[in-house]
Design a protein around this motif. Structure first.
Motif, PDB file in Angstrom:
ATOM      1  N   LEU A 151       0.840  -1.194   0.000  1.00 34.66           N
ATOM      2  CA  LEU A 151       0.000   0.000   0.000  1.00 34.66           C
ATOM      3  C   LEU A 151       0.879   1.250   0.000  1.00 34.66           C
ATOM      4  O   LEU A 151       1.872   1.323   0.727  1.00 34.66           O
ATOM      5  CB  LEU A 151      -0.915   0.019   1.229  1.00 34.66           C
ATOM      6  N   GLY A 152       0.506   2.214  -0.812  1.00 32.49           N
ATOM      7  CA  GLY A 152       1.214   3.485  -0.840  1.00 32.49           C
ATOM      8  C   GLY A 152       0.288   4.620  -0.427  1.00 32.49           C
ATOM      9  O   GLY A 152      -0.830   4.734  -0.946  1.00 32.49           O
ATOM     10  N   TYR A 153       0.726   5.436   0.519  1.00 35.01           N
ATOM     11  CA  TYR A 153      -0.115   6.499   1.075  1.00 35.01           C
ATOM     12  C   TYR A 153       0.578   7.859   1.000  1.00 35.01           C
ATOM     13  O   TYR A 153       1.811   7.947   1.119  1.00 35.01           O
ATOM     14  CB  TYR A 153      -0.432   6.222   2.545  1.00 35.01           C
ATOM     15  N   ILE A 154      -0.220   8.894   0.829  1.00 34.05           N
ATOM     16  CA  ILE A 154       0.189  10.261   1.133  1.00 34.05           C
ATOM     17  C   ILE A 154      -0.336  10.565   2.533  1.00 34.05           C
ATOM     18  O   ILE A 154      -1.543  10.500   2.773  1.00 34.05           O
ATOM     19  CB  ILE A 154      -0.379  11.274   0.123  1.00 34.05           C
ATOM     20  N   ASN A 155       0.556  10.862   3.468  1.00 35.85           N
ATOM     21  CA  ASN A 155       0.190  11.154   4.856  1.00 35.85           C
ATOM     22  C   ASN A 155       0.314  12.648   5.114  1.00 35.85           C
ATOM     23  O   ASN A 155       1.317  13.266   4.749  1.00 35.85           O
ATOM     24  CB  ASN A 155       1.095  10.399   5.831  1.00 35.85           C
ATOM     25  N   ILE A 156      -0.699  13.217   5.755  1.00 37.98           N
ATOM     26  CA  ILE A 156      -0.700  14.646   6.097  1.00 37.98           C
ATOM     27  C   ILE A 156      -0.900  14.757   7.611  1.00 37.98           C
ATOM     28  O   ILE A 156      -2.035  14.762   8.096  1.00 37.98           O
ATOM     29  CB  ILE A 156      -1.793  15.407   5.338  1.00 37.98           C
ATOM     30  N   PRO A 157       0.190  14.812   8.390  1.00 38.83           N
ATOM     31  CA  PRO A 157       0.067  14.891   9.842  1.00 38.83           C
ATOM     32  C   PRO A 157       0.039  16.328  10.355  1.00 38.83           C
ATOM     33  O   PRO A 157       0.792  17.187   9.893  1.00 38.83           O
ATOM     34  CB  PRO A 157       1.335  14.175  10.327  1.00 38.83           C
ATOM     35  N   LEU A 158      -0.846  16.578  11.321  1.00 39.86           N
ATOM     36  CA  LEU A 158      -0.864  17.827  12.077  1.00 39.86           C
ATOM     37  C   LEU A 158      -0.472  17.468  13.507  1.00 39.86           C
ATOM     38  O   LEU A 158      -1.192  16.729  14.184  1.00 39.86           O
ATOM     39  CB  LEU A 158      -2.253  18.471  12.038  1.00 39.86           C
ATOM     40  N   MET A 159       0.685  17.980  13.968  1.00 40.08           N
ATOM     41  CA  MET A 159       1.268  17.528  15.227  1.00 40.08           C
ATOM     42  C   MET A 159       1.484  18.688  16.190  1.00 40.08           C
ATOM     43  O   MET A 159       1.932  19.786  15.798  1.00 40.08           O
ATOM     44  CB  MET A 159       2.625  16.857  14.970  1.00 40.08           C
ATOM     45  N   LEU A 160       1.172  18.444  17.462  1.00 36.17           N
ATOM     46  CA  LEU A 160       1.557  19.342  18.536  1.00 36.17           C
ATOM     47  C   LEU A 160       2.881  18.835  19.098  1.00 36.17           C
ATOM     48  O   LEU A 160       2.992  17.670  19.490  1.00 36.17           O
ATOM     49  CB  LEU A 160       0.504  19.382  19.638  1.00 36.17           C
ATOM     50  N   ASN A 161       3.882  19.694  19.109  1.00 39.11           N
ATOM     51  CA  ASN A 161       5.225  19.309  19.531  1.00 39.11           C
ATOM     52  C   ASN A 161       5.596  20.015  20.827  1.00 39.11           C
ATOM     53  O   ASN A 161       5.479  21.237  20.943  1.00 39.11           O
ATOM     54  CB  ASN A 161       6.239  19.672  18.448  1.00 39.11           C
ATOM     55  N   VAL A 162       6.036  19.229  21.792  1.00 37.66           N
ATOM     56  CA  VAL A 162       6.476  19.769  23.081  1.00 37.66           C
ATOM     57  C   VAL A 162       7.978  19.556  23.177  1.00 37.66           C
ATOM     58  O   VAL A 162       8.463  18.425  23.319  1.00 37.66           O
ATOM     59  CB  VAL A 162       5.753  19.078  24.254  1.00 37.66           C
ATOM     60  N   HIS A 163       8.723  20.638  23.092  1.00 45.48           N
ATOM     61  CA  HIS A 163      10.183  20.587  23.190  1.00 45.48           C
ATOM     62  C   HIS A 163      10.561  20.699  24.675  1.00 45.48           C
ATOM     63  O   HIS A 163      10.421  21.762  25.281  1.00 45.48           O
ATOM     64  CB  HIS A 163      10.807  21.717  22.382  1.00 45.48           C
ATOM     65  N   LEU A 164      10.979  19.579  25.237  1.00 47.21           N
ATOM     66  CA  LEU A 164      11.228  19.534  26.678  1.00 47.21           C
ATOM     67  C   LEU A 164      12.404  20.431  27.059  1.00 47.21           C
ATOM     68  O   LEU A 164      13.488  20.342  26.474  1.00 47.21           O
ATOM     69  CB  LEU A 164      11.503  18.086  27.105  1.00 47.21           C
TER      70      LEU A 164
END
Length: 255
Positions: A151-164
């Motif tokens: 399977l081949g996908y285009i992934n579009i992630p929306l991420m909240l990033n916490v830089h410790l």
């Protein structure tokens, strides 16, 4: 009617090492970064039919790549949006065998005499057909093995990033969010051994057939991960839970 719901799990969904570029900066605590990424994926397929479905599939390794842009609200919090192409799917635990008393003309997909032809399937991690068991009774034998659902996908992630905010030489970032997955290709692949006239080995060939009609075009995933960065290099590992049914076949007996 037996229904099978399939889900895909991408383990280490984006195991990526990539340089990070600062593209714009406003003040000391707010800036944009753009990160190209390339790396490895490990995925499998599971379902709500329990052990029967889970045992039918094994993990498959692939590759992924794309780009991600992050806006930093401050030194601790950031929001990123990405676009990646990833190879997913699973290894299929099983083999298939076709044997005919009348040698078919043309390709492997020629018409068969149903009265003199058998089609067999074995499932499981140790599934194996021994062609020697069939070549004495059938003039044509084809064994399909090393099967996989690619399977081949285009992934579009929306991420909240916490830089410790840790006082250590490397940066540690915890990530979580939501992701839309767009299916661009789905193929069943494998290798085929064919034998003619008992002991004549016709050789091996590759098999590839589209199965895109059996999967939904869109699905949604919850990604979570951890990133370690040093200077302009970041190692990012993510685990992706597919929360929607990717199977688009209502009847288990459909092809």
């Amino acid at each position: 009617m037996r229904r099978t719901n399939l889900f895909t799990l991408v383990i280490g969904g984006l195991l990526l090492m990539a340089p990070t570029f600062v593209s714009a900066q406003s003040g000391n605590d707010s800036k944009w970064t753009i990160t190209p990424r390339a790396g490895m994926t490990i995925s499998t397929i599971t379902g709500d039919d329990g052990k029967d479905v889970d045992d039918a599939y094994g993990s498959r390794a692939g590759f992924g790549g794309g780009v991600e842009a992050e806006y930093h609200f401050n030194k601790t919090l950031g929001l990123s949006l990405g676009a990646f192409y990833t190879m997913q799917g699973a290894k299929i635990n099983g083999e298939m065998l076709t044997a005919s008393k009348n040698t078919p003309s043309g390709s492997y997909y020629s018409e068969y005499d149903a009265n003199n032809t058998i089609f067999l399937t074995r499932e499981g991690k140790d599934a194996h057909f021994n062609i020697a068991d069939y070549i004495s009774d059938y003039s044509y034998v084809a064994r399909m093995h090393n099967l996989k659902a690619a399977l081949g996908y285009i992934n579009i992630p929306l991420m909240l990033n916490v830089h410790l905010p840790l006082n250590i030489p490397v940066g540690i970032t915890v990530k979580a969010g939501a992701q839309m997955d767009i299916l661009v290709s789905a193929k069943a692949k494998g290798d085929v051994q064919t034998y003619y006239d008992g002991d004549y080995d016709y050789g091996s060939s590759s098999y590839s057939n589209s199965i895109k009609g059996g999967f939904k075009d869109f699905s949604f995933t919850i990604p979570a991960g951890l990133a370690v960065s040093c200077k302009n290099i970041e190692l990012d590992a993510r685990y992706l839970w597919n929360v929607t049914d990717i199977n688009d076949v209502s009847d288990y007996n459909e092809p």
